[in-house]
Write a protein that holds these residues in place. Structure first.
Motif, PDB file in Angstrom:
ATOM      1  N   PRO A 154      50.228   3.634   3.780  1.00 59.28           N
ATOM      2  CA  PRO A 154      49.226   4.691   3.563  1.00 59.28           C
ATOM      3  C   PRO A 154      47.957   4.125   2.931  1.00 59.28           C
ATOM      4  O   PRO A 154      47.781   4.142   1.710  1.00 59.28           O
ATOM      5  N   VAL A 155      47.040   3.635   3.756  1.00 57.66           N
ATOM      6  CA  VAL A 155      45.844   2.947   3.253  1.00 57.66           C
ATOM      7  C   VAL A 155      44.542   3.572   3.715  1.00 57.66           C
ATOM      8  O   VAL A 155      43.468   3.103   3.337  1.00 57.66           O
ATOM      9  N   VAL A 156      44.604   4.626   4.542  1.00 51.61           N
ATOM     10  CA  VAL A 156      43.386   5.210   5.118  1.00 51.61           C
ATOM     11  C   VAL A 156      43.060   6.510   4.390  1.00 51.61           C
ATOM     12  O   VAL A 156      43.778   7.507   4.538  1.00 51.61           O
ATOM     13  N   PRO A 157      41.977   6.548   3.586  1.00 49.37           N
ATOM     14  CA  PRO A 157      41.613   7.797   2.893  1.00 49.37           C
ATOM     15  C   PRO A 157      41.234   8.878   3.895  1.00 49.37           C
ATOM     16  O   PRO A 157      40.475   8.641   4.836  1.00 49.37           O
ATOM     17  N   ALA A 158      41.779  10.085   3.686  1.00 46.58           N
ATOM     18  CA  ALA A 158      41.494  11.176   4.617  1.00 46.58           C
ATOM     19  C   ALA A 158      41.813  12.513   3.973  1.00 46.58           C
ATOM     20  O   ALA A 158      42.976  12.796   3.665  1.00 46.58           O
ATOM     21  N   PHE A 159      40.776  13.330   3.755  1.00 47.31           N
ATOM     22  CA  PHE A 159      40.951  14.709   3.330  1.00 47.31           C
ATOM     23  C   PHE A 159      41.849  14.832   2.090  1.00 47.31           C
ATOM     24  O   PHE A 159      42.769  15.640   2.036  1.00 47.31           O
ATOM     25  N   GLY A 160      41.598  13.978   1.105  1.00 45.27           N
ATOM     26  CA  GLY A 160      42.335  14.072  -0.148  1.00 45.27           C
ATOM     27  C   GLY A 160      43.713  13.452  -0.129  1.00 45.27           C
ATOM     28  O   GLY A 160      44.457  13.561  -1.105  1.00 45.27           O
ATOM     29  N   SER A 161      44.074  12.818   0.994  1.00 44.69           N
ATOM     30  CA  SER A 161      45.370  12.142   1.066  1.00 44.69           C
ATOM     31  C   SER A 161      45.152  10.759   1.684  1.00 44.69           C
ATOM     32  O   SER A 161      44.014  10.322   1.849  1.00 44.69           O
ATOM     33  N   MET A 162      46.235  10.096   2.022  1.00 42.18           N
ATOM     34  CA  MET A 162      46.141   8.764   2.622  1.00 42.18           C
ATOM     35  C   MET A 162      46.930   8.752   3.930  1.00 42.18           C
ATOM     36  O   MET A 162      48.116   9.099   3.967  1.00 42.18           O
ATOM     37  N   TRP A 163      46.265   8.355   4.999  1.00 43.52           N
ATOM     38  CA  TRP A 163      46.916   8.254   6.299  1.00 43.52           C
ATOM     39  C   TRP A 163      47.503   6.859   6.490  1.00 43.52           C
ATOM     40  O   TRP A 163      47.046   5.887   5.874  1.00 43.52           O
TER      41      TRP A 163
END
Length: 383
Positions: A154-163
């Motif tokens: 989980p390394v991709v920042p996205a909408f307050g979470s990590m993708w």
């Protein structure tokens, strides 16, 4: 001497070719082909975009074309954003988009996908989706099982979470023809392979696909420059300029109000009639996003009111005679569809009449009973 076109000539041509002078297209796929794809991040907005261009169409006709007839496909298109594209043109689009130069990656070095990892992810997606419709969580498990646990980090920042890491390659998989959207499973989005719906599908050879895409873009949005084409695709400007130069025999320069721009060779005629009339375009309508330059499409206070950081599409817009002249919004309450329009200048009697017709058309597309309210004229770009 270069052929000359004025801005009224250009707005008239673009309105005609987008099916906005009149709803001239018979089928949703024909309208989508004419505008070089319909932005579909908000699917209801895409339904309005298409419905306005197809005589008598409703949102149900668009849904049938997408999920029933499969004449439309939902996938990642220009700029890596979600689009509806004609299924018959998917070989062209994947051939062209799959040949774009790699985009600059702003992610930290330890979070990026290496080129060979991108290839592994795309191959894993193609295998996992060959005979299935999978949710994003199911895809994560499938990709990690075929590549390695690094894909699920989980390394991709996205909408307050990590993708998970692999999702950096999701749009690239679509551009290479390995992935498209499937029908929703309840409220969950699914993905599948376009080969399931288009037997024998494969991306077209890149040189011909890119040349065809430029011609189609210039037909719909021209005259235009290589830099504007690059912005539309989110591609490097130098690459686009070189591509235009390589097609010099198939393209032609024109004088657009003192600026040099390009059209397909021989396509220099003015519109049959000057641009006229009122149109209501939804979020991210192709005409709003694709037409350049912004200062001509969004003149004066329209830029302040209807652009967001220079980006077009974040506001539904009121068009008058081909250029942005206000914004609008709608709210549904049961069968009622409350449509509120905020013009930048006072409307004439004929423009109010046209606006009432447009509200009725929006109501038919969205299968609601429209109630139109014309708000106070916006002064200086603010209500």
């Amino acid at each position: 001497m270069l052929p000359r076109l004025s801005w009224p000539d250009v707005w008239g041509r673009r309105l005609d070719r987008h099916g906005l002078s009149a709803a001239v297209y018979d089928r949703p796929a024909d309208a989508v082909a004419a505008m070089c794809g319909a932005h579909a991040q908000v699917l209801s907005a895409a339904e309005v975009s298409i419905g306005l261009r197809v005589a008598g169409a409703t949102r149900d006709d668009v849904r049938t074309a997408l999920w029933g007839e499969r004449s439309l496909v939902k996938t990642f298109g220009p700029r890596g954003t979600v689009h509806l594209l004609p299924a018959r043109e998917l070989p062209l689009w994947t051939g062209a988009l799959g040949a774009l130069p790699p985009a600059r990656n702003s992610m930290p070095a330890d979070a990026r996908l290496a080129p060979d990892q991108i290839d592994q992810v795309v191959a894993a997606l193609a295998e996992a989706l060959a005979d299935a419709e999978l949710t994003i969580d199911e895809l994560t498990a499938a990709v990690a099982a075929r590549t390695g646990p690094w894909a699920a980090d989980p390394v991709v920042p996205a909408f307050g979470s990590m993708w998970p890491r692999w999702r950096q390659a999701m749009h690239l998989a679509a551009h290479r023809g390995a992935l498209c959207f499937g029908p929703n499973r309840g409220r969950k989005v699914t993905y599948t392979s376009p080969q399931r719906w288009l037997p024998g599908f494969q991306p077209a050879p890149a040189p011909g696909a890119l040349a065809d895409l430029i011609r189609r873009y210039l037909h719909a949005y021209g005259p235009a420059t290589p830099q504007q084409f690059a912005q539309w695709l989110s591609a490097p400007r130098r690459w686009a300029a070189q591509l235009f130069d390589s097609l010099a025999d198939e393209l032609q320069q024109v004088d657009l109000a003192g600026t040099v721009a390009w059209v397909p060779a021989g396509d220099t005629a003015s519109a049959a009639e000057p641009p006229y009339g009122v149109r209501l375009l939804p979020y991210f309508d192709a005409y709003t996003v694709g037409c350049h330059p912004r200062e001509q499409l969004f003149p004066g206070p329209a830029a302040q009111r209807a652009l967001s950081g220079g980006q077009a599409g974040n506001f539904p817009v009121l068009l008058i005679d081909g250029t942005v002249a206000g914004v609008w919004h709608h709210r549904r309450c049961g069968p009622k569809l409350a449509i509120t329009v905020e013009p930048l200048t006072p409307l004439t009697v004929s423009e109010r009449r046209d606006l009432e017709d447009q509200a009725e058309r929006i109501g038919r597309v969205l299968e609601g009973r429209p109630q139109l309210t014309i708000g106070t004229v916006i002064q200086g770009g603010h209500a």
